[in-house]
Design a protein around this motif. Structure first.
Motif, PDB file in Angstrom:
ATOM      1  N   HIS A  92       1.086  -1.158  -0.018  1.00  0.00           N
ATOM      2  CA  HIS A  92      -0.019  -0.099  -0.109  1.00  0.00           C
ATOM      3  C   HIS A  92       0.797   1.490   0.064  1.00  0.00           C
ATOM      4  O   HIS A  92       2.079   1.319   0.151  1.00  0.00           O
ATOM      5  CB  HIS A  92      -1.067   0.013   1.170  1.00  0.00           C
ATOM      6  CG  HIS A  92      -1.962  -1.212   1.108  1.00  0.00           C
ATOM      7  ND1 HIS A  92      -2.958  -1.204   0.249  1.00  0.00           N
ATOM      8  CD2 HIS A  92      -2.220  -2.001   2.012  1.00  0.00           C
ATOM      9  CE1 HIS A  92      -3.806  -2.199   0.346  1.00  0.00           C
ATOM     10  NE2 HIS A  92      -3.312  -2.904   1.426  1.00  0.00           N
ATOM     11  N   GLY A  95       0.554   6.782  -4.983  1.00  0.00           N
ATOM     12  CA  GLY A  95      -0.128   7.831  -5.305  1.00  0.00           C
ATOM     13  C   GLY A  95       0.835   9.195  -4.700  1.00  0.00           C
ATOM     14  O   GLY A  95       1.511   8.811  -3.707  1.00  0.00           O
ATOM     15  N   GLU A  99      -2.695  13.139  -3.886  1.00  0.00           N
ATOM     16  CA  GLU A  99      -3.690  12.150  -4.347  1.00  0.00           C
ATOM     17  C   GLU A  99      -4.001  11.248  -3.266  1.00  0.00           C
ATOM     18  O   GLU A  99      -4.888  10.415  -3.458  1.00  0.00           O
ATOM     19  CB  GLU A  99      -3.069  11.156  -5.617  1.00  0.00           C
ATOM     20  CG  GLU A  99      -2.858  12.079  -6.736  1.00  0.00           C
ATOM     21  CD  GLU A  99      -1.881  11.227  -7.729  1.00  0.00           C
ATOM     22  OE1 GLU A  99      -2.028  11.754  -8.926  1.00  0.00           O
ATOM     23  OE2 GLU A  99      -1.261  10.449  -7.291  1.00  0.00           O
ATOM     24  N   THR A 100      -3.390  10.855  -2.110  1.00  0.00           N
ATOM     25  CA  THR A 100      -3.326  10.179  -1.128  1.00  0.00           C
ATOM     26  C   THR A 100      -4.536  10.612  -0.286  1.00  0.00           C
ATOM     27  O   THR A 100      -4.539  11.556   0.357  1.00  0.00           O
ATOM     28  CB  THR A 100      -2.076  10.001  -0.237  1.00  0.00           C
ATOM     29  OG1 THR A 100      -0.946   9.636  -1.202  1.00  0.00           O
ATOM     30  CG2 THR A 100      -2.261   8.979   0.873  1.00  0.00           C
ATOM     31  N   THR A 101      -5.477   9.682   0.006  1.00  0.00           N
ATOM     32  CA  THR A 101      -6.684  10.052   0.921  1.00  0.00           C
ATOM     33  C   THR A 101      -6.419   9.766   2.348  1.00  0.00           C
ATOM     34  O   THR A 101      -5.154   8.990   2.547  1.00  0.00           O
ATOM     35  CB  THR A 101      -7.631   9.316   0.548  1.00  0.00           C
ATOM     36  OG1 THR A 101      -7.566   7.787   0.524  1.00  0.00           O
ATOM     37  CG2 THR A 101      -8.216   9.577  -0.880  1.00  0.00           C
ATOM     38  N   ASP A 102      -7.124  10.148   3.205  1.00  0.00           N
ATOM     39  CA  ASP A 102      -6.950   9.550   4.699  1.00  0.00           C
ATOM     40  C   ASP A 102      -6.692   8.354   5.057  1.00  0.00           C
ATOM     41  O   ASP A 102      -5.927   7.908   5.230  1.00  0.00           O
ATOM     42  CB  ASP A 102      -8.028  10.367   5.629  1.00  0.00           C
ATOM     43  CG  ASP A 102      -7.751  11.873   5.754  1.00  0.00           C
ATOM     44  OD1 ASP A 102      -6.663  12.353   5.250  1.00  0.00           O
ATOM     45  OD2 ASP A 102      -8.755  12.482   6.284  1.00  0.00           O
ATOM     46  N   GLU A 103      -7.735   7.848   4.148  1.00  0.00           N
ATOM     47  CA  GLU A 103      -7.917   6.264   4.207  1.00  0.00           C
ATOM     48  C   GLU A 103      -6.562   5.442   3.405  1.00  0.00           C
ATOM     49  O   GLU A 103      -6.019   4.566   4.206  1.00  0.00           O
ATOM     50  CB  GLU A 103      -9.031   5.600   3.352  1.00  0.00           C
ATOM     51  CG  GLU A 103      -9.041   4.227   3.464  1.00  0.00           C
ATOM     52  CD  GLU A 103     -10.324   3.617   2.542  1.00  0.00           C
ATOM     53  OE1 GLU A 103     -10.873   2.545   2.602  1.00  0.00           O
ATOM     54  OE2 GLU A 103     -11.087   4.410   1.614  1.00  0.00           O
ATOM     55  N   GLY A 104      -6.053   5.935   2.314  1.00  0.00           N
ATOM     56  CA  GLY A 104      -5.106   5.307   1.837  1.00  0.00           C
ATOM     57  C   GLY A 104      -3.848   5.543   2.714  1.00  0.00           C
ATOM     58  O   GLY A 104      -2.898   4.707   2.839  1.00  0.00           O
ATOM     59  N   TRP A 105      -3.696   6.749   3.360  1.00  0.00           N
ATOM     60  CA  TRP A 105      -2.573   6.873   4.184  1.00  0.00           C
ATOM     61  C   TRP A 105      -2.681   6.026   5.523  1.00  0.00           C
ATOM     62  O   TRP A 105      -1.473   5.526   5.644  1.00  0.00           O
ATOM     63  CB  TRP A 105      -2.509   8.541   4.686  1.00  0.00           C
ATOM     64  CG  TRP A 105      -1.470   8.850   5.630  1.00  0.00           C
ATOM     65  CD1 TRP A 105      -1.696   9.161   6.989  1.00  0.00           C
ATOM     66  CD2 TRP A 105       0.040   9.183   5.365  1.00  0.00           C
ATOM     67  NE1 TRP A 105      -0.250   9.593   7.570  1.00  0.00           N
ATOM     68  CE2 TRP A 105       0.594   9.302   6.796  1.00  0.00           C
ATOM     69  CE3 TRP A 105       0.788   9.056   4.215  1.00  0.00           C
ATOM     70  CZ2 TRP A 105       2.052   9.839   6.843  1.00  0.00           C
ATOM     71  CZ3 TRP A 105       1.886   9.633   4.311  1.00  0.00           C
ATOM     72  CH2 TRP A 105       2.630   9.671   5.374  1.00  0.00           C
ATOM     73  N   GLN A 106      -3.613   5.829   6.034  1.00  0.00           N
ATOM     74  CA  GLN A 106      -3.586   4.857   7.073  1.00  0.00           C
ATOM     75  C   GLN A 106      -3.408   3.380   6.595  1.00  0.00           C
ATOM     76  O   GLN A 106      -2.843   2.764   7.395  1.00  0.00           O
ATOM     77  CB  GLN A 106      -5.358   5.029   7.691  1.00  0.00           C
ATOM     78  CG  GLN A 106      -5.382   4.253   8.991  1.00  0.00           C
ATOM     79  CD  GLN A 106      -4.508   4.886   9.958  1.00  0.00           C
ATOM     80  OE1 GLN A 106      -4.503   5.947  10.211  1.00  0.00           O
ATOM     81  NE2 GLN A 106      -3.653   3.851  10.475  1.00  0.00           N
TER      82      GLN A 106
END
Length: 264
Positions: A92, A95, A99-106
């Protein structure tokens, strides 16, 4: 094979495929026992089967602190000890920052950093008792930045800080902690990346690997077994004086001065 791991038990996260699976096979070949963990039971069972009584498969999410505490407790009860932790789970973080969402960061934090932290935290009491060893699997992304992988890059960098902190705080108890930073390695995850990249360029998987490694001194990707050998060295008594180190397993990529590539 040698006997560097006779009487020793290694806990390996992300053990169902790739580097984790190769490391498990090598530890057992050198006399040790392994605790295999990962989220998918089927790949763990596939790796554990040929290893017989030397392997214990305990499916779990390596980023779940309670789950990993339970894995360590069960492994210690059934095998008597944990001497080595190989924090290999990861993924994971695709991006750019924008482009990185909070969900993607987590997701990136959980997969790459939290998974290593909670696993090592759970195992540390046993490692302290036995003077154990920790090996964290980072990446060249832990040293440099690739394009559009902000979460992956940040969390792989953070693994180096975590390893150094463990080395600093627990060295007085005989615990060693080191990091391996692989470059391109032929694994199922990398194969998928090569297939996507190759499709965009009209290249086969092998040609994609060749293109992306052509400017490394060795000019090829690693096999998972080659990286496993580096991990096994750091985890074993052969590296008894090595702690807080960063070892690249990158075909020499990190030795290259990018602005001089066209001069070669």
């Amino acid at each position: 094979m040698g006997s560097r791991f006779t009487g020793r038990v290694a806990l390996i996260t992300g053990a169902g495929t790739g580097i984790g699976a190769a490391t498990a096979r090598l530890v057992v070949a050198e006399g040790g026992k392994v605790v295999l963990t990962g989220r998918r039971p089927a790949p763990l069972a596939e790796v554990a089967g040929p290893l017989g009584d030397a392997a214990l498969a305990l499916p779990a999410d390596a980023a779940d602190g309670a789950a990993m505490a339970a894995v360590v407790a069960e492994a210690t009860e059934r095998l008597g000890r944990i001497d080595v932790v190989v924090a290999n789970a990861g993924g994971h973080g695709l991006g750019t920052a924008a482009e990185t969402t909070d969900e993607g960061w987590q997701l990136a934090l959980d997969a790459n950093l939290t998974s290593a932290f909670v696993t090592i935290r759970a195992a540390l009491p046993g490692l302290v008792d036995g003077g154990g060893s920790v090996v964290l699997v980072s990446s060249l992304a832990g040293l440099f930045a690739g394009p559009a992988v902000a979460g992956y890059t940040a969390t792989k960098h953070a693994l180096i800080g975590l390893s150094r902190s463990i080395a600093r705080d627990y060295g007085k108890h005989g615990v060693r902690s080191n990091v391996v930073c692989p470059g391109w390695v032929r694994t199922a995850m990398a194969d998928e990346q090569m297939d996507r990249f190759g499709e965009s360029r009209g290249l086969s998987r092998d040609d994609a690997y060749a293109l992306l490694t052509e400017n490394t001194p060795l000019g090829r990707p690693a096999d998972a077994e080659e990286v496993a050998s580096v991990i096994a060295f750091l985890a074993s008594s052969d590296a008894s004086i090595v702690s807080g180190a960063i070892v690249t397993a990158d075909a020499g990529a990190s030795a290259v001065d990018l602005p001089t590539i066209e001069l070669a």
